[in-house]
Design an enzyme around this catalytic site. Structure first.
Site, PDB file in Angstrom:
ATOM      1  N   GLU A   1     -95.482 -60.865  46.994  1.00  0.00           N
ATOM      2  CA  GLU A   1     -96.336 -61.625  46.080  1.00  0.00           C
ATOM      3  C   GLU A   1     -95.988 -61.366  44.614  1.00  0.00           C
ATOM      4  O   GLU A   1     -95.747 -62.292  43.840  1.00  0.00           O
ATOM      5  CB  GLU A   1     -97.805 -61.266  46.331  1.00  0.00           C
TER       6      GLU A   1
ATOM      7  N   ASP B   1     -94.361 -64.123  41.994  1.00  0.00           N
ATOM      8  CA  ASP B   1     -95.130 -64.572  40.830  1.00  0.00           C
ATOM      9  C   ASP B   1     -94.364 -64.312  39.539  1.00  0.00           C
ATOM     10  O   ASP B   1     -94.238 -65.190  38.682  1.00  0.00           O
ATOM     11  CB  ASP B   1     -96.481 -63.841  40.766  1.00  0.00           C
TER      12      ASP B   1
ATOM     13  N   SER C   1     -99.245 -69.428  46.811  1.00  0.00           N
ATOM     14  CA  SER C   1     -98.885 -68.282  45.979  1.00  0.00           C
ATOM     15  C   SER C   1     -97.737 -68.620  45.041  1.00  0.00           C
ATOM     16  O   SER C   1     -97.625 -68.045  43.966  1.00  0.00           O
ATOM     17  CB  SER C   1     -98.403 -67.129  46.866  1.00  0.00           C
TER      18      SER C   1
ATOM     19  N   ASP D   1     -98.560 -88.617  41.787  1.00  0.00           N
ATOM     20  CA  ASP D   1     -99.525 -88.737  42.888  1.00  0.00           C
ATOM     21  C   ASP D   1     -98.809 -88.443  44.211  1.00  0.00           C
ATOM     22  O   ASP D   1     -97.751 -89.002  44.480  1.00  0.00           O
ATOM     23  CB  ASP D   1    -100.091 -90.172  42.882  1.00  0.00           C
TER      24      ASP D   1
ATOM     25  N   GLY E   1    -104.283 -91.540  44.614  1.00  0.00           N
ATOM     26  CA  GLY E   1    -105.356 -90.927  43.826  1.00  0.00           C
ATOM     27  C   GLY E   1    -105.631 -89.519  44.329  1.00  0.00           C
ATOM     28  O   GLY E   1    -104.829 -88.913  45.046  1.00  0.00           O
TER      29      GLY E   1
ATOM     30  N   ASP F   1    -106.838 -86.410  46.449  1.00  0.00           N
ATOM     31  CA  ASP F   1    -107.112 -86.102  47.853  1.00  0.00           C
ATOM     32  C   ASP F   1    -107.316 -84.594  47.988  1.00  0.00           C
ATOM     33  O   ASP F   1    -106.778 -83.812  47.202  1.00  0.00           O
ATOM     34  CB  ASP F   1    -105.972 -86.593  48.757  1.00  0.00           C
TER      35      ASP F   1
END
Ligand SMILES: *[C@@H]1O[C@H](CO)[C@@H](O)[C@H](O)[C@H]1NC(C)=O
Ligand SMILES: *[C@@H]1O[C@H](CO)[C@@H](O)[C@H](O)[C@H]1NC(C)=O
Ligand SMILES: *[C@@H]1O[C@H](CO)[C@@H](O)[C@H](O)[C@H]1NC(C)=O
Ligand SMILES: *[C@@H]1O[C@H](CO)[C@@H](O)[C@H](O)[C@H]1NC(C)=O
Length: 633
Positions: free
Chosen positions: A301, A305, A548, A591, A610, A612
């Site tokens: 992780e 990052d 992540s 989109d 649009g 969701d």
């Protein structure tokens, strides 16, 4: 302040108090495991009583209104964020509350000099004997013992207050709670979930394969995502110019830790000017970048990052690492919030031993960090709970704090989860509220369901597709977390687009499967690629998947949007949701209209034109975001 109140009012209040009936304020229904009642407490023992006063304006509607005032693009006060002192002042209990509580205590025979009010006005304090306290609160105190540890704790089962005092008091300590420190939490019987601990069931990136050869061109972004692919996907081409005024905070929970050698391995491949660069460490509650244990579960992780965030914001922009929790106790989101805002430490009673790291920790970090850190403009966190792991009171308290950070101009990002409509580790809800892999009820993720954070989902470049083709909802190794909250109402900013989604694409599920009230918070808000990230971990490149990955990438882009605004002398973007959902920003996202987020034995929700509840509004068009946000006030 008190001296300004006319005596006439005081006399009237005093008269009212004598006829105010006593009502039960709090009651504990059962003893926590391992504890038993030993004896009635000695009448002359002294209790350090603390009366936590009610804060004004912390209900969701008021918070949303306050936040809209500084965060909605149509507001004349857009960008006029509050200084931390204004936040503390605004949410401090009223003088009326302080007056009512102190007057009541004095009226019950306690001398003026025994009653103290904390500097923040959050607490009224009084040292009282057990006999005095029992009379004041109409209760009985007992001593309890914890068999396994031999510790003792003093508590009552319930207590009463005069009715006119009830609205002013959130809680009183010590009363019914068992927040006795039991030392190392691993040894306790608590069912808490430790963030950061591998296998704890919180969001964690997934490693699918090791990489033998890295593609440096754009032809293979469907197989490997590199910083080059992300720049091409979202149009990221930007060199920070106001970096000294700007900040990006990446949050990690110990024992998760980055490995310096891995950062350099990644930088050598993708941006050699960064070799040797490290995040600026800000340790919270004893947070350390541990180097005792090294494997993907501990380093995946943090490496992911930091490698991507630092590369995308370039060597010009410093990245801050909030490393939270010591190696013994660990920590939770509340521990970070304590460090970012000193007033949160005691807000509605402070940290919760079931879920938070309790510091000072006798066997670990001896301090407790409250307000030790100035929040970065963007704070990105790739960890999360299942909303159902936490009580509504706990999530409401934390969610209100995200609103306060928004008022201060901080953008708070959370990954939306990697299990589609299921929760962490793929568990779903059962009708009795338990969570199992056989459960059928969708299991949304927190803090993503808090309307005052920005939740980030995951997309993919489809197999065989080019980097210029439209992406889909992620369907490799992980599925984008999304759906509807069971605890938080739908905020105004998303009412239009969510109603439109529900009308055009009515989900084919019964109201027993998900919150089908059409009135709860939908998530995620936005998304970015979360598949096939090339990450250096423990000396090897591997392919990593997850929200992540998408979350710090969005964090990097928003940090550069902030740079553009700061360079123009404008404020940082702060809480972005009212802006990104506004009509003016409609063209600022790609989109995503294909894919779903399976889980709980279903295909989940469907991505659609649009908004969701799979990919939110879509993925960022970075140049458009810079342009639109540069035009805002
Ligand atoms: C209560 O007693 C403790 C210990 O003597 C003292 O430090 C504290 O200031 C007292 N608090 C009040 C409100 O009198
Ligand atoms: C491991 O961490 C400790 C404490 O943070 C540090 O002093 C030491 O130099 C580190 N060792 C290596 C090999 O990086
Ligand atoms: C649906 O969400 C709302 C909050 O918007 C909540 O009040 C309600 O209890 C939820 N319903 C279920 C079935 O969880
Ligand atoms: C939610 O919206 C859908 C689509 O408009 C509608 O069919 C359904 O009846 C609504 N449900 C509730 C509880 O209002």
């Amino acid at each position: 302040m008190l001296s300004l109140i006319p005596l006439l009012t005081l006399a009237a209040l005093a008269a009212a108090q004598t006829i105010s009936p006593s009502v039960q304020h709090a009651k504990r229904h059962h003893l926590p495991g391992g504890w038993s009642r030993v004896r009635r407490h000695e009448p002359d023992a002294v209790l350090p009583l603390r009366f936590g006063l009610t804060q004004p304006d912390v209900d969701m509607n008021t918070l949303e209104a306050l936040l809209n005032d500084v965060s909605h693009p149509d507001s004349p006060n857009y960008g006029m964020h509050w200084a931390p002192a204004r936040v503390a002042e605004h949410f401090a209990p009223s003088d009326e509350a302080v007056h009512a509580v102190t007057s009541w205590i004095k009226e019950r025979g306690f001398a003026q000099e025994r009653v103290r009010v904390s500097k923040t006005k959050g607490w009224v304090m009084l040292n009282a004997s057990v006999a005095e306290t029992e009379a004041l609160l109409n209760t009985e105190y007992h001593v309890y013992a914890h068999e396994p540890s031999g510790k003792e704790h003093v508590a009552c089962d319930e207590y009463q207050l005069p009715a006119h005092i009830v609205p002013h008091i959130q809680m009183i300590q010590p009363t019914i709670d068992f927040n006795a420190i039991l030392g190392k939490r691993a040894a306790s019987t608590s069912t808490h979930i430790t963030l950061g601990q591998p296998g704890a069931g919180t969001v964690s990136p997934k490693l699918a394969a090791t990489v033998s050869a890295i593609f440096s061109d754009l032809d293979n972004c469907h197989q490997q995502i590199t910083p080059t692919c992300l720049r091409a996907l979202y149009g990221i081409s930007y060199l920070p110019i106001a970096a000294a005024k700007n900040s990006l905070g990446i949050v990690e929970y110990t024992p998760q830790a980055y490995r310096p050698t891995d950062l350099d391995m990644f930088f050598s491949e993708f941006d050699p000017t960064l070799v040797g660069a490290r995040p600026e460490l800000q340790s919270v509650d004893g947070g350390v970048v541990q180097n005792v244990t090294a494997n993907f579960g501990f380093n995946g992780e943090s490496n992911l990052d930091l490698e991507f965030a630092m590369t995308l914001v370039t060597a010009q922009q410093k990245v801050t690492l909030y490393q939270v929790g010591d190696l013994v106790m660990g920590a939770s989101f509340n521990n970070l919030l304590d460090a970012l805002d000193s007033t949160f430490c005691s807000f509605r009673g402070g940290d919760d031993p079931e879920n938070d790291g309790i510091y000072p920790d006798p066997s670990g970090y001896q301090g407790k960090d409250c307000g030790t850190i100035t929040p970065a403009n963007v704070v990105s966190t790739s960890y999360g709970y299942n909303e159902a792991d936490l009580s509504p009171a706990y999530t409401a308290r934390q969610c209100a704090e995200y609103a306060k950070l928004g008022l201060m101009g901080v953008t708070v990002l959370y990954s939306s989860g990697d299990n589609g409509v299921a929760g962490n580790s793929g568990v779903c809800l059962n009708p009795d509220g338990t969570q199992t892999t056989a459960g059928k009820i969708f299991n949304p993720s927190f803090p993503s369901t808090c309307p005052f954070v920005t939740a980030v989902g995951a997309t993919q470049v489809n197999p065989g597709a080019s980097v210029t083709d439209p992406e889909s909802a992620c369907a490799q190794v992980i599925f984008s977390g999304g759906g509807f909250s069971n605890q938080f109402a739908m905020p105004d900013y998303q009412k239009g687009v969510v109603t439109s989604y529900l009308t055009t694409n009515p989900p084919p599920y019964a109201s027993t499967i998900y919150n089908a009230t059409n009135a709860s918070r939908a998530f995620p808000d936005i998304s970015a690629n979360g598949a096939n990230y090339v990450v250096a971990v423990d000396g090897e490149f591997g392919l990593v998947f997850g929200t992540s990955a998408s979350t710090p990438v969005v964090g990097a882009m928003l940090t550069m949007v902030n740079d553009a605004r700061l360079a123009l002398g404008k404020s940082p973007i702060g809480f972005i949701n009212p802006t990104i959902y506004s009509p003016a920003f409609r063209g600022a996202f790609n989109d995503i209209t294909t894919g779903t987020n399976p889980g709980c034995g279903t295909v989940g929700f469907a991505a659609a034109t649009g908004f969701d509840p799979v990919t939110g509004l879509g993925t960022p068009k970075f140049p458009k975001l810079v342009e639109l946000w540069s035009q805002l006030k």
